[in-house]
Design an enzyme around this catalytic site. Structure first.
Site, PDB file in Angstrom:
ATOM      1  CB  THR A 108      45.025 -13.240 -14.304  1.00 30.50           C
ATOM      2  OG1 THR A 108      45.939 -14.264 -14.925  1.00 30.50           O
ATOM      3  CG2 THR A 108      44.328 -12.262 -14.772  1.00 30.50           C
ATOM      4  CB  THR A 146      41.103 -18.107 -16.481  1.00 27.67           C
ATOM      5  OG1 THR A 146      41.816 -17.540 -17.720  1.00 27.67           O
ATOM      6  CG2 THR A 146      41.116 -17.837 -15.150  1.00 27.67           C
ATOM      7  CG  ASP A 147      45.704 -20.008 -18.755  1.00 30.95           C
ATOM      8  OD1 ASP A 147      45.265 -19.314 -19.147  1.00 30.95           O
ATOM      9  OD2 ASP A 147      47.293 -20.024 -18.475  1.00 30.95           O
TER      10      ASP A 147
HETATM   11  N1  ASP Z   1      47.986 -16.953 -15.968  1.00 32.58           N
HETATM   12  C1  ASP Z   1      46.639 -16.980 -15.554  1.00 32.58           C
HETATM   13  C2  ASP Z   1      46.579 -18.767 -15.287  1.00 32.58           C
HETATM   14  O1  ASP Z   1      47.153 -18.899 -14.161  1.00 32.58           O
HETATM   15  C3  ASP Z   1      46.094 -16.809 -16.429  1.00 32.58           C
HETATM   16  C4  ASP Z   1      44.661 -16.211 -15.654  1.00 32.58           C
HETATM   17  O2  ASP Z   1      44.283 -16.675 -14.856  1.00 32.58           O
HETATM   18  O3  ASP Z   1      43.278 -16.209 -16.046  1.00 32.58           O
HETATM   19  O4  ASP Z   1      45.830 -19.436 -15.479  1.00 32.58           O
END
Ligand code: ASP
Length: 344
Positions: free
Chosen positions: A38, A110-111
């Site tokens: 993200t 973050t995932d």
């Molecule tokens: N979809 C995202 C990721 O790549 C979520 C994020 O980055 O917060 O994990």
């Protein structure tokens, strides 16, 4: 000449005579490895190239001389153990090639950030800071958190206090240790928490400071060396639930993985079906770790009695999987793998 004008001209003369300001001190060097997520995203647009992330935060240059290298451009749900290996190897190469490098920042979704962070924590053999940063909001959402997180990540990467603390996760001005950090919210910017053990430091606007340091072995004290590997042992996770008949574990066993982690109930307890299937997995000689789906506390003692399963203690099932993958590069012996789980 009036008294006031006389004082002003003396001050001006003194200024003109003053020596030129000393040469600006060299800024510490930081490499930013971008992987996607993200923090690299804008709603309704394709994921941005690594360097555009940096162009959006010119304040970075107040703290470091930064160089950007795009490692990948993917959401972190698409990360694989192959990415972990190559990322760890690249971080090692960069440190070896540049003894002057202050630290490395990895931008990451973050995932699965806590998984990549834990893997790097156990496989990068350098005391210099490796800092993972991400964001919960895309660059074009109101109150996007990416720029501040990136800036704080670089501030931590150049902080001498961060040396020797293992791989760090920096979001929302908090500094977490890779082993203990969890993503805890689907939405909130303070999603990363360390519910049991707490943050180890803060990236406040005036300073970066630490209150404690991880004591479990990491980086230079880790026994795991993945520099020559091009793949990792295949370890699967099975989730236990009320009334399970154990068929998920049976299915995994039929695919002959290198290891299995069972995310069981609190204390390492399991449904009757999972218990039966665990016994047959162990009979088939598959190294099997019992973890808990409960985030707090550790699994104490030996809840499976005589069964030769390994106990994950307080590691989450997904971090237990990483440790089992690394442990299996050393040994297949249950006692030895349990020693590893009790150590890291
Ligand atoms: N979809 C995202 C990721 O790549 C979520 C994020 O980055 O917060 O994990």
């Amino acid at each position: 000449m009036s008294r006031r004008r006389a004082i002003a001209s003396i001050a001006l003369a003194a200024l003109c005579a003053a020596p030129a300001p000393a040469q600006e001190a060299a800024r510490p060097r930081v490499v930013i490895l971008t992987t996607g997520g993200t923090i690299a995203s804008r709603v309704g647009a394709p994921m941005a190239a690594g360097d555009s992330l940096i162009q959006a935060v010119p304040e970075l240059l107040d703290h470091a001389d930064v160089r950007v290298e795009e490692f990948s451009r993917i959401g972190s749900s698409k990360m694989t153990p192959g990415h972990w290996l190559r990322l760890s190897q690249r971080v090692g190469e960069l440190f070896r090639a540049e003894p002057e490098l202050a630290g490395i920042v990895v931008t990451h979704g973050t995932d699965t950030m806590e998984e990549t962070a834990f893997f790097l924590n156990l496989t990068v053999h350098d005391r210099r800071p490796v800092v993972l940063v991400g964001s919960m909001r895309s660059a074009n959402e109101i109150s996007a958190d990416g720029p501040a997180n990136l800036l704080n990540g670089v501030r931590v990467a150049v902080s001498r206090a961060a040396i020797g603390k293992g791989v760090l996760v920096v979001l929302n001005e908090d500094i977490g240790a890779a082993r203990d950090i969890w993503k805890t919210s689907n939405r909130r910017v303070d999603t990363f928490r360390s519910p049991e053990l707490g943050f180890i430091g803060l990236a406040d606007p005036d300073t970066v400071l630490f209150y404690r340091q991880p004591l479990r072995p990491h980086t230079t004290a880790s026994e795991f060396d993945v520099s020559g590997l091009d793949s990792l042992p295949r370890v699967e996770i099975a989730f236990d639930y009320t009334g399970s008949d154990g068929s998920t574990i049976d299915y995994l066993v039929s695919r002959a993985p290198d290891g299995i982690v069972v995310a069981g109930f609190a204390g390492g307890r399991m449904s009757a079906g999972a218990g039966r299937a665990v016994r047959s997995a162990l009979d088939a000689g598959i190294p099997l770790v019992i973890a808990s789906r409960v985030p707090g506390g550790r699994i104490v003692g030996d809840p499976l009695g005589d069964l030769p399963a390994i106990i994950a203690r307080d590691l989450s099932p997904h971090k237990a999987r990483i440790l089992l993958m690394l442990a299996l590069t050393h040994s297949q012996q249950v006692d030895e793998i349990q020693r590893i789980f009790d150590t890291y």
